[in-house]
Design an enzyme around this catalytic site. Structure first.
Site, PDB file in Angstrom:
ATOM      1  N   ASP A 157    -112.343 -25.479 144.673  1.00 55.93           N
ATOM      2  CA  ASP A 157    -112.506 -26.329 143.495  1.00 55.93           C
ATOM      3  C   ASP A 157    -111.250 -27.171 143.261  1.00 55.93           C
ATOM      4  O   ASP A 157    -110.296 -27.107 144.043  1.00 55.93           O
ATOM      5  CB  ASP A 157    -112.831 -25.445 142.286  1.00 55.93           C
ATOM      6  N   ASP A 218    -121.323 -31.075 137.869  1.00 54.17           N
ATOM      7  CA  ASP A 218    -122.056 -29.816 138.037  1.00 54.17           C
ATOM      8  C   ASP A 218    -123.510 -29.963 137.570  1.00 54.17           C
ATOM      9  O   ASP A 218    -123.789 -30.618 136.563  1.00 54.17           O
ATOM     10  CB  ASP A 218    -121.410 -28.711 137.208  1.00 54.17           C
TER      11      ASP A 218
END
Length: 409
Positions: A157, A218
């Site tokens: 990430d 997301d």
């Protein structure tokens, strides 16, 4: 600047610096915990749903017994919130001892005993998105740790970091993963953070260093979220579709099929669109309670075959009527050259089906013999059509119609 210097050093030392790990020759398939289970660490009050070795072992069990492994799903992926808040005295990550008492290596061995692979999560920045230790200044140590634990995939990430460093830092992490000698699939969040800052990613560089890469926000458990991602892929800003292919894939994020926010037809639409995108198929659903209808979607061998087609082509949007019909085309290698998958998506939620009339000629196809057509979800023959012969497709609200067209002699 430190990362830039390190990258220059690696290059001038004549290191073979490209992603050539032989992995992800078709889009990876598996299960990932984040969308469904998030950062639930309350194992005292919610032991069945907290982020723990128990959860991942149970999902691995069900992937085997419920037919998901046989359908091609092979990765069981841990996401954020798995480690302790502090590294050990030698700077190594440590799994939370209460939630992962056996350790990640033992969990990996359990998953491997089922014929599956284990993925794990880390972050390029100083901390993960949930505040756990990040890999900043620890990338080599973390790569070696993951390899020593027999991990098969790393999701990397980008929270708590400077996106300007990502074009240098992500290749460095891939270098350290490659240097371990263990094949580890590398999922990068790199381009998504650049897009979020209005910066155009260098997708050629991303592909050289990543097996799959997130390039947008997301996914959430709603049709609005899913359709927003589809719109982003339709616009294809930066031309990222051309970089999809064996070894590297654009990743529109997890499947929310079987969760709470989508109707049956919207779940079918997400699964079909992700197949057209040649996207990684990462379920994020509680396999202990998935409905038979959602399970049937996730195990649909006809749609999985479109996703896993060895050509690895990502569908492009031919056109869209805003708020209504859009048409998508994905080139296929199988069952024979010239075959295409066609998706007709209806985003209109007005409550009545949209009837779409067209011909292969109108869609830009050129095979003089026309095409034999099969509906994709149920594998139902629809007949043969001359190049200029009109046909009409009825598409329900917020639904996807998919068909396979094979060229006729």
């Amino acid at each position: 600047m430190i990362l830039q210097c390190l990258l220059v050093s690696l290059l001038t030392c004549q290191v073979v610096y490209s992603l050539d790990n032989g992995l992800a020759l078709t889009p990876p398939m598996g299960w990932l915990s984040w969308e469904r289970f998030r950062c639930n660490v309350d194992c005292k009050n919610d032991p069945d749903n907290c982020i723990s070795e128990r959860l991942y072992m149970k999902m691995a069990d069900l992937m085997v017994t419920e037919g998901f492994k046989d359908a091609g799903y092979e990765y069981v992926n841990i996401d954020d919130c798995w480690p302790s808040m502090e590294r050990d005295s030698e700077g190594r990550l440590v799994a939370d001892p209460l939630r992962f008492p056996s350790g990640i290596k033992a969990l990996a061995h359990y998953v491997h005993s089922k014929g599956l692979k284990l993925g794990i999560y880390e972050d390029f920045g100083s901390k993960t998105c949930a505040g756990y230790p990040g890999s900043e200044f620890y990338m080599e140590t973390d790569a070696k740790t993951f390899a020593s634990w027999d991990v098969d995939m790393v999701k990397f990430d980008g929270c708590n970091s400077d996106p300007k460093d990502m074009p240098y830092g992500y290749p460095v992490m891939e270098h350290f993963l490659n240097m371990t000698g263990r094949p580890i699939l590398f999922l990068c969040q790199w381009p998504g953070y650049l897009v979020g800052k209005g910066v155009k990613p260098d997708y050629a560089a991303v592909r050289r260093n990543c097996n799959q890469w997130r390039n947008y926000r997301d996914v959430q458990d709603s049709w609005e979220s899913v359709s927003g991602i589809i719109d982003f892929y339709g616009k294809d800003e930066g031309g990222f579709a051309q970089y999809a292919g064996p070894g590297g894939w654009n990743d529109p994020d997890m499947l929310v099929v079987g969760d709470f926010g989508l109707s049956y037809y919207q779940q079918q639409a997400q699964f079909g669109m992700w197949a057209l995108f040649a996207a990684p198929l990462m379920m994020s659903v509680d396999l202990r309670s998935v409905t038979p209808e959602a399970k049937a979607i996730l195990l649909n061998k006809n749609i999985i075959a479109i996703n896993q087609d060895p050509l690895g082509n990502q569908a492009v949007r031919l056109f869209e009527v805003p708020g209504s019909i859009s048409v998508w085309v994905k080139k296929l290698a199988l069952p024979k050259p010239g075959t295409v998958a066609i998706g007709i998506l209806n985003k209109d939620d007005a409550g009545v089906p949209v009837k779409y009339k067209t011909s292969f000629q109108d869609l830009g196809f050129t095979n003089k013999g026309g095409y034999s057509v099969t509906e994709a979800f149920e594998n139902k023959p629809m007949g043969s059509f001359a190049l200029s012969q009109a046909f009409t497709i009825s598409v329900d609200p917020t639904s996807l119609f998919m068909m396979i067209a094979q060229p006729r002699p």
